[in-house]
Design a protein around this motif. Structure first.
Motif, PDB file in Angstrom:
ATOM      1  N   ALA A   5       0.854  -1.186   0.000  1.00 43.65           N
ATOM      2  CA  ALA A   5       0.000   0.000   0.000  1.00 43.65           C
ATOM      3  C   ALA A   5       0.891   1.237   0.000  1.00 43.65           C
ATOM      4  CB  ALA A   5      -0.884   0.001   1.244  1.00 43.65           C
ATOM      5  N   PRO A   6       0.478   2.276  -0.708  1.00 46.42           N
ATOM      6  CA  PRO A   6       1.302   3.488  -0.714  1.00 46.42           C
ATOM      7  C   PRO A   6       1.316   4.164   0.654  1.00 46.42           C
ATOM      8  CG  PRO A   6      -0.715   3.803  -1.994  1.00 46.42           C
ATOM      9  CD  PRO A   6      -0.701   2.377  -1.550  1.00 46.42           C
ATOM     10  N   ALA A   7       2.488   4.646   1.038  1.00 42.08           N
ATOM     11  CA  ALA A   7       2.629   5.417   2.279  1.00 42.08           C
ATOM     12  C   ALA A   7       2.286   6.869   1.958  1.00 42.08           C
ATOM     13  CB  ALA A   7       4.058   5.310   2.805  1.00 42.08           C
ATOM     14  N   LEU A   8       1.406   7.457   2.724  1.00 42.58           N
ATOM     15  CA  LEU A   8       0.959   8.821   2.458  1.00 42.58           C
ATOM     16  C   LEU A   8       2.035   9.849   2.799  1.00 42.58           C
ATOM     17  CD1 LEU A   8      -2.739   8.579   3.693  1.00 42.58           C
ATOM     18  CD2 LEU A   8      -1.812   8.255   1.377  1.00 42.58           C
ATOM     19  N   ARG A   9       1.845  11.036   2.278  1.00 47.41           N
ATOM     20  CA  ARG A   9       2.812  12.135   2.422  1.00 47.41           C
ATOM     21  C   ARG A   9       3.257  12.337   3.872  1.00 47.41           C
ATOM     22  NH1 ARG A   9       4.250  16.816  -0.254  1.00 47.41           N
ATOM     23  NH2 ARG A   9       2.983  16.241  -2.037  1.00 47.41           N
ATOM     24  N   ASN A  10       2.346  12.253   4.830  1.00 44.31           N
ATOM     25  CA  ASN A  10       2.699  12.530   6.226  1.00 44.31           C
ATOM     26  C   ASN A  10       3.614  11.464   6.836  1.00 44.31           C
ATOM     27  OD1 ASN A  10       0.875  10.468   6.603  1.00 44.31           O
ATOM     28  ND2 ASN A  10      -0.563  11.658   7.842  1.00 44.31           N
ATOM     29  N   ALA A  11       3.915  10.397   6.104  1.00 43.03           N
ATOM     30  CA  ALA A  11       4.825   9.358   6.589  1.00 43.03           C
ATOM     31  C   ALA A  11       6.292   9.710   6.324  1.00 43.03           C
ATOM     32  CB  ALA A  11       4.497   8.018   5.931  1.00 43.03           C
ATOM     33  N   TYR A  12       6.533  10.804   5.605  1.00 37.64           N
ATOM     34  CA  TYR A  12       7.897  11.203   5.243  1.00 37.64           C
ATOM     35  C   TYR A  12       8.325  12.419   6.045  1.00 37.64           C
ATOM     36  CZ  TYR A  12       7.231   7.827   1.572  1.00 37.64           C
ATOM     37  OH  TYR A  12       6.989   6.656   0.899  1.00 37.64           O
ATOM     38  N   ARG A  13       9.623  12.517   6.288  1.00 35.86           N
ATOM     39  CA  ARG A  13      10.169  13.540   7.184  1.00 35.86           C
ATOM     40  C   ARG A  13      10.834  14.724   6.479  1.00 35.86           C
ATOM     41  NH1 ARG A  13       7.060  11.227   9.924  1.00 35.86           N
ATOM     42  NH2 ARG A  13       7.553   9.831  11.619  1.00 35.86           N
ATOM     43  N   GLY A  85       9.632  12.730  -1.084  1.00 35.65           N
ATOM     44  CA  GLY A  85       9.627  12.591   0.363  1.00 35.65           C
ATOM     45  C   GLY A  85      10.662  11.549   0.776  1.00 35.65           C
ATOM     46  N   LEU A  86      11.350  11.800   1.880  1.00 39.86           N
ATOM     47  CA  LEU A  86      12.420  10.919   2.350  1.00 39.86           C
ATOM     48  C   LEU A  86      12.198  10.562   3.809  1.00 39.86           C
ATOM     49  CD1 LEU A  86      15.267   9.621   1.903  1.00 39.86           C
ATOM     50  CD2 LEU A  86      16.230  11.843   2.570  1.00 39.86           C
ATOM     51  N   ARG A  87      12.481   9.296   4.123  1.00 41.01           N
ATOM     52  CA  ARG A  87      12.482   8.829   5.504  1.00 41.01           C
ATOM     53  C   ARG A  87      13.507   7.705   5.614  1.00 41.01           C
ATOM     54  NH1 ARG A  87       6.652   5.681   5.798  1.00 41.01           N
ATOM     55  NH2 ARG A  87       7.218   3.901   4.507  1.00 41.01           N
ATOM     56  N   VAL A  88      13.874   7.367   6.847  1.00 39.34           N
ATOM     57  CA  VAL A  88      14.780   6.245   7.107  1.00 39.34           C
ATOM     58  C   VAL A  88      13.977   5.181   7.835  1.00 39.34           C
ATOM     59  CG1 VAL A  88      16.808   5.486   8.405  1.00 39.34           C
ATOM     60  CG2 VAL A  88      16.892   7.621   7.108  1.00 39.34           C
ATOM     61  N   ALA A  89      13.921   3.988   7.247  1.00 40.54           N
ATOM     62  CA  ALA A  89      13.172   2.886   7.840  1.00 40.54           C
ATOM     63  C   ALA A  89      14.052   1.998   8.712  1.00 40.54           C
ATOM     64  CB  ALA A  89      12.521   2.039   6.751  1.00 40.54           C
ATOM     65  N   ARG A  90      15.365   2.004   8.430  1.00 40.99           N
ATOM     66  CA  ARG A  90      16.286   1.211   9.247  1.00 40.99           C
ATOM     67  C   ARG A  90      17.639   1.898   9.284  1.00 40.99           C
ATOM     68  NH1 ARG A  90      20.285  -2.427   9.073  1.00 40.99           N
ATOM     69  NH2 ARG A  90      20.362  -3.932  10.763  1.00 40.99           N
ATOM     70  N   LEU A  91      18.138   2.084  10.486  1.00 44.63           N
ATOM     71  CA  LEU A  91      19.450   2.676  10.710  1.00 44.63           C
ATOM     72  C   LEU A  91      20.285   1.612  11.399  1.00 44.63           C
ATOM     73  CD1 LEU A  91      20.985   5.348  10.408  1.00 44.63           C
ATOM     74  CD2 LEU A  91      20.023   6.057  12.601  1.00 44.63           C
ATOM     75  N   GLY A  92      21.133   0.927  10.622  1.00 46.11           N
ATOM     76  CA  GLY A  92      21.917  -0.177  11.146  1.00 46.11           C
ATOM     77  C   GLY A  92      23.304   0.253  11.579  1.00 46.11           C
ATOM     78  N   GLY A  93      24.173  -0.737  11.773  1.00 48.64           N
ATOM     79  CA  GLY A  93      25.541  -0.455  12.182  1.00 48.64           C
ATOM     80  C   GLY A  93      26.365   0.149  11.056  1.00 48.64           C
ATOM     81  N   LEU A 140      18.955  10.610  12.213  1.00 52.85           N
ATOM     82  CA  LEU A 140      17.967  10.343  13.271  1.00 52.85           C
ATOM     83  C   LEU A 140      16.636  11.086  13.078  1.00 52.85           C
ATOM     84  CD1 LEU A 140      20.138  10.017  16.498  1.00 52.85           C
ATOM     85  CD2 LEU A 140      18.771   8.236  15.370  1.00 52.85           C
ATOM     86  N   PRO A 141      16.627  12.349  12.625  1.00 50.62           N
ATOM     87  CA  PRO A 141      15.337  13.019  12.428  1.00 50.62           C
ATOM     88  C   PRO A 141      14.477  12.398  11.317  1.00 50.62           C
ATOM     89  CG  PRO A 141      17.103  14.634  12.536  1.00 50.62           C
ATOM     90  CD  PRO A 141      17.751  13.287  12.457  1.00 50.62           C
ATOM     91  N   LEU A 142      15.080  11.578  10.468  1.00 55.20           N
ATOM     92  CA  LEU A 142      14.351  10.942   9.372  1.00 55.20           C
ATOM     93  C   LEU A 142      13.789   9.572   9.735  1.00 55.20           C
ATOM     94  CD1 LEU A 142      16.721  11.657   6.336  1.00 55.20           C
ATOM     95  CD2 LEU A 142      14.754  13.001   7.118  1.00 55.20           C
ATOM     96  N   VAL A 143      14.212   9.033  10.870  1.00 56.70           N
ATOM     97  CA  VAL A 143      13.830   7.669  11.241  1.00 56.70           C
ATOM     98  C   VAL A 143      12.355   7.618  11.599  1.00 56.70           C
ATOM     99  CG1 VAL A 143      14.196   5.793  12.904  1.00 56.70           C
ATOM    100  CG2 VAL A 143      16.163   7.059  11.995  1.00 56.70           C
ATOM    101  N   VAL A 144      11.676   6.601  11.033  1.00 62.03           N
ATOM    102  CA  VAL A 144      10.271   6.360  11.339  1.00 62.03           C
ATOM    103  C   VAL A 144      10.134   4.946  11.863  1.00 62.03           C
ATOM    104  CG1 VAL A 144       9.391   8.004   9.643  1.00 62.03           C
ATOM    105  CG2 VAL A 144       9.738   5.630   8.984  1.00 62.03           C
ATOM    106  N   ALA A 145       9.188   4.730  12.753  1.00 63.80           N
ATOM    107  CA  ALA A 145       8.891   3.405  13.250  1.00 63.80           C
ATOM    108  C   ALA A 145       7.875   2.784  12.293  1.00 63.80           C
ATOM    109  CB  ALA A 145       8.329   3.471  14.660  1.00 63.80           C
ATOM    110  N   LEU A 146       8.217   1.623  11.750  1.00 62.50           N
ATOM    111  CA  LEU A 146       7.325   0.948  10.817  1.00 62.50           C
ATOM    112  C   LEU A 146       6.696  -0.268  11.495  1.00 62.50           C
ATOM    113  CD1 LEU A 146       9.586   1.071   7.639  1.00 62.50           C
ATOM    114  CD2 LEU A 146       7.726   2.598   8.247  1.00 62.50           C
ATOM    115  N   ALA A 147       5.445  -0.512  11.178  1.00 66.48           N
ATOM    116  CA  ALA A 147       4.752  -1.686  11.716  1.00 66.48           C
ATOM    117  C   ALA A 147       5.347  -2.933  11.080  1.00 66.48           C
ATOM    118  CB  ALA A 147       3.261  -1.599  11.442  1.00 66.48           C
ATOM    119  N   GLU A 148       5.584  -3.944  11.884  1.00 68.56           N
ATOM    120  CA  GLU A 148       6.154  -5.206  11.363  1.00 68.56           C
ATOM    121  C   GLU A 148       5.058  -6.042  10.752  1.00 68.56           C
ATOM    122  OE1 GLU A 148       9.398  -6.203  11.311  1.00 68.56           O
ATOM    123  OE2 GLU A 148      10.009  -4.299  12.164  1.00 68.56           O
TER     124      GLU A 148
END
Length: 148
Positions: A5-13, A85-93, A140-148
């Protein structure tokens, strides 16, 4: 294969306006699919450069794309403006999953969305490195919590 499903505009930082170009259209009258990836690259690298954490000419750390994907929902065409729109879904090592939505100006639903996974490496050795503190702090300001 099920399309997400498309992520709406408000899901991006973070958003970057991108002007489509005449050459972006293909013979079918819409922006060619490979150009969408150029837009992805543009919003990610613009953010990193403006945040002062990417020096494309002399930086010791660079990000290499190891995975990319895009889903298309509706065509974009020249000369309409695009808002990436840009967001970070995973910030790893040593890696980051950047997610991008491409929107027509002011629309809530994206015309396309996708992701890049970058592994950060030493420019000279091409060996993975731990994300530098400044890069991690900028993301860090771009990180979003995504539902698993």
């Amino acid at each position: 294969m099920n399309k997400p499903a498309p992520a709406l505009r408000n899901a991006y930082r973070h958003f970057l306006p991108i002007t489509t170009r005449w050459m972006d259209n293909d013979v079918y009258g819409h922006v060619n699919n490979v150009v969408y990836y150029s837009y992805f690259d543009t919003v990610v690298n613009e953010y990193l450069i403006r945040a002062g954490v990417l020096d494309v000419e002399h930086g010791e750390t660079i990000g290499l794309v190891v995975e990319t994907q895009c889903n298309y929902f509706s065509p974009l065409v020249f000369p309409e403006p695009v808002e990436a729109g840009l967001r970070v879904a995973r910030l790893g090592g040593s890696s980051v999953r950047y997610e991008v939505g491409l929107f027509r100006a002011g629309e809530a639903q994206p015309a396309a969305q996708g992701h890049f996974v970058h592994v950060y490496v030493d420019r000279a050795t091409r060996k993975p490195i731990t994300l530098p503190d400044a890069l991690r702090a900028a993301l860090l300001p771009l990180v979003v919590a995504l539902a698993e």
